[in-house]
Scaffold this active site. Structure first.
Site, PDB file in Angstrom:
ATOM      1  N   PRO A  10      31.792 -31.384  39.356  1.00 20.46           N
ATOM      2  CA  PRO A  10      31.092 -30.350  39.547  1.00 20.46           C
ATOM      3  C   PRO A  10      30.177 -29.289  39.191  1.00 20.46           C
ATOM      4  CG  PRO A  10      32.829 -30.014  41.159  1.00 20.46           C
ATOM      5  CD  PRO A  10      32.958 -31.858  40.284  1.00 20.46           C
ATOM      6  N   ASN A  11      28.874 -29.240  39.119  1.00 18.79           N
ATOM      7  CA  ASN A  11      28.399 -27.519  38.244  1.00 18.79           C
ATOM      8  C   ASN A  11      28.590 -28.649  36.734  1.00 18.79           C
ATOM      9  OD1 ASN A  11      27.622 -26.707  40.559  1.00 18.79           O
ATOM     10  ND2 ASN A  11      29.480 -26.609  41.339  1.00 18.79           N
ATOM     11  N   ARG A  18      23.545 -21.633  32.419  1.00 16.97           N
ATOM     12  CA  ARG A  18      24.263 -20.384  33.210  1.00 16.97           C
ATOM     13  C   ARG A  18      25.121 -20.015  32.901  1.00 16.97           C
ATOM     14  NH1 ARG A  18      23.136 -22.401  38.983  1.00 16.97           N
ATOM     15  NH2 ARG A  18      25.025 -21.053  39.036  1.00 16.97           N
ATOM     16  N   TYR A  23      31.664 -19.896  29.410  1.00 15.69           N
ATOM     17  CA  TYR A  23      31.600 -21.624  30.014  1.00 15.69           C
ATOM     18  C   TYR A  23      31.103 -21.676  28.636  1.00 15.69           C
ATOM     19  CZ  TYR A  23      32.404 -21.745  34.409  1.00 15.69           C
ATOM     20  OH  TYR A  23      33.871 -21.525  36.211  1.00 15.69           O
ATOM     21  N   ASN A  74      37.559 -33.643  32.938  1.00 20.51           N
ATOM     22  CA  ASN A  74      37.299 -31.825  33.593  1.00 20.51           C
ATOM     23  C   ASN A  74      36.426 -32.235  35.321  1.00 20.51           C
ATOM     24  OD1 ASN A  74      36.320 -28.906  34.193  1.00 20.51           O
ATOM     25  ND2 ASN A  74      35.567 -28.808  32.237  1.00 20.51           N
ATOM     26  N   ALA A  77      35.581 -27.458  40.062  1.00 17.26           N
ATOM     27  CA  ALA A  77      36.632 -26.808  40.527  1.00 17.26           C
ATOM     28  C   ALA A  77      36.963 -27.526  41.658  1.00 17.26           C
ATOM     29  CB  ALA A  77      35.556 -26.275  41.786  1.00 17.26           C
ATOM     30  N   ASP A  87      46.421 -38.981  43.590  1.00 19.36           N
ATOM     31  CA  ASP A  87      46.268 -39.954  43.781  1.00 19.36           C
ATOM     32  C   ASP A  87      46.136 -40.929  43.170  1.00 19.36           C
ATOM     33  OD1 ASP A  87      48.373 -39.166  45.264  1.00 19.36           O
ATOM     34  OD2 ASP A  87      46.559 -39.459  47.371  1.00 19.36           O
ATOM     35  N   GLU A  98      43.533 -33.373  30.380  1.00 17.82           N
ATOM     36  CA  GLU A  98      42.969 -32.615  31.552  1.00 17.82           C
ATOM     37  C   GLU A  98      42.110 -31.525  30.469  1.00 17.82           C
ATOM     38  OE1 GLU A  98      45.658 -30.489  34.492  1.00 17.82           O
ATOM     39  OE2 GLU A  98      43.602 -28.947  35.154  1.00 17.82           O
ATOM     40  N   HIS A 100      39.690 -28.538  30.364  1.00 19.27           N
ATOM     41  CA  HIS A 100      38.473 -27.043  31.104  1.00 19.27           C
ATOM     42  C   HIS A 100      37.970 -26.558  29.751  1.00 19.27           C
ATOM     43  CE1 HIS A 100      40.195 -27.666  34.594  1.00 19.27           C
ATOM     44  NE2 HIS A 100      41.465 -27.860  33.737  1.00 19.27           N
ATOM     45  N   SER A 102      37.107 -23.499  30.106  1.00 15.67           N
ATOM     46  CA  SER A 102      37.608 -21.436  30.185  1.00 15.67           C
ATOM     47  C   SER A 102      39.011 -22.126  30.289  1.00 15.67           C
ATOM     48  CB  SER A 102      37.165 -20.683  30.905  1.00 15.67           C
ATOM     49  OG  SER A 102      37.771 -21.780  32.666  1.00 15.67           O
ATOM     50  N   ARG A 107      42.003 -16.153  34.924  1.00 14.88           N
ATOM     51  CA  ARG A 107      41.137 -15.860  35.625  1.00 14.88           C
ATOM     52  C   ARG A 107      41.569 -15.591  37.703  1.00 14.88           C
ATOM     53  NH1 ARG A 107      36.053 -20.368  34.757  1.00 14.88           N
ATOM     54  NH2 ARG A 107      35.203 -18.644  36.620  1.00 14.88           N
ATOM     55  N   ARG A 111      42.203 -20.324  40.490  1.00 17.76           N
ATOM     56  CA  ARG A 111      42.330 -21.074  39.276  1.00 17.76           C
ATOM     57  C   ARG A 111      43.522 -21.917  39.080  1.00 17.76           C
ATOM     58  NH1 ARG A 111      36.756 -21.448  39.441  1.00 17.76           N
ATOM     59  NH2 ARG A 111      35.953 -20.067  40.052  1.00 17.76           N
TER      60      ARG A 111
HETATM   61  O1  CA2 Z   1      36.942 -23.535  33.331  1.00 18.93           O
HETATM   62  C1  CA2 Z   1      36.121 -25.184  33.220  1.00 18.93           C
HETATM   63  O2  CA2 Z   1      36.007 -26.045  32.523  1.00 18.93           O
HETATM   64  C2  CA2 Z   1      36.450 -25.616  34.426  1.00 18.93           C
HETATM   65  O3  CA2 Z   1      37.007 -27.133  35.063  1.00 18.93           O
HETATM   66  C3  CA2 Z   1      34.949 -25.002  34.815  1.00 18.93           C
HETATM   67  C4  CA2 Z   1      34.467 -25.127  36.740  1.00 18.93           C
HETATM   68  C5  CA2 Z   1      35.653 -24.405  37.250  1.00 18.93           C
HETATM   69  O4  CA2 Z   1      35.723 -24.355  38.732  1.00 18.93           O
HETATM   70  C6  CA2 Z   1      36.896 -24.779  36.792  1.00 18.93           C
HETATM   71  O5  CA2 Z   1      37.974 -23.565  37.740  1.00 18.93           O
HETATM   72  C7  CA2 Z   1      37.089 -24.565  35.572  1.00 18.93           C
HETATM   73  C8  CA2 Z   1      33.293 -24.791  37.083  1.00 18.93           C
HETATM   74  C9  CA2 Z   1      31.971 -25.917  36.610  1.00 18.93           C
HETATM   75  C10 CA2 Z   1      30.891 -24.823  36.807  1.00 18.93           C
HETATM   76  O6  CA2 Z   1      29.864 -24.941  35.327  1.00 18.93           O
HETATM   77  C11 CA2 Z   1      28.827 -24.105  35.496  1.00 18.93           C
HETATM   78  C12 CA2 Z   1      28.411 -24.137  34.152  1.00 18.93           C
HETATM   79  C13 CA2 Z   1      26.914 -23.302  34.292  1.00 18.93           C
HETATM   80  C14 CA2 Z   1      26.614 -22.624  34.582  1.00 18.93           C
HETATM   81  C15 CA2 Z   1      27.960 -22.665  36.190  1.00 18.93           C
HETATM   82  C16 CA2 Z   1      28.815 -23.630  36.416  1.00 18.93           C
END
Ligand code: CA2
Length: 151
Positions: A10-11, A18, A23, A74, A77, A87, A98, A100, A102, A107, A111
């Site tokens: 997601p996201n 953003r 990121y 990836n 969240a 599972d 896996e 990421h 960040s 953080r 997380r």
């Molecule tokens: O660091 C990562 O790759 C994460 O998987 C990114 C997730 C976060 O919830 C994980 O804890 C770590 C969030 C991705 C959201 O991506 C965005 C990118 C640009 C603007 C807003 C959100």
């Protein structure tokens, strides 16, 4: 290895638009293009996907497992919440790395826990978009623990 699956949660469709301080400024399309070029040069198909829905990720992990094709995941969240994904990975007879963007350990405390890490072959995090390239390199190298170090 005929194909590799890169699955994004997601996201991550918002990457590059953003929060570049967290990121980076690469878009998901730019990451896909880079990985596709590497896969092409090795004659490997790349299935690069993103979804904001947990069930889609579960289904894609299952399908990769059925095909015996490795996954770079990836889970966004869902990393920190999804027993369903854990599972699915446990049940899938294939490698999952896996990744990421960040360094989640630097953080917020929520997380720091991953449901994916205990069932992943390995974890690469904190290198921005390069985390994906490093995961692909590990897969192409057939990286894994040596027999003598395996539990
Ligand atoms: O660091 C990562 O790759 C994460 O998987 C990114 C997730 C976060 O919830 C994980 O804890 C770590 C969030 C991705 C959201 O991506 C965005 C990118 C640009 C603007 C807003 C959100």
């Amino acid at each position: 290895m005929n194909a590799i699956h890169v699955l994004n949660g997601p996201n991550l469709n918002l990457l590059g638009a953003r929060e570049p301080e967290l990121y980076g400024d690469a878009t998901l399309a730019a990451i896909e293009a880079r990985l596709a070029a590497v896969c092409d040069s090795h004659g490997i198909a790349l299935h690069f996907r993103q979804s904001n829905h947990e069930g889609d990720l579960v289904t894609w992990v299952q399908n990769a497992g059925l095909a015996g094709e490795p996954v770079i995941l990836n889970a966004g969240a869902y990393t920190h919440t999804s027993i369903a994904l854990q599972d699915a990975i446990k049940g899938a007879k294939t490698k999952v790395i896996e990744v990421h963007l960040s360094n989640v350990h630097a953080r917020e405390p929520f997380r720091h826990h991953s449901y994916i890490s205990p069932v992943a072959q390995g974890v690469i995090l904190g290198f921005g978009a390069l985390s994906y390239d490093l995961a692909l390199e590990a897969l192409l190298a057939g990286a894994g623990p040596s027999e003598s170090r395996r539990k």
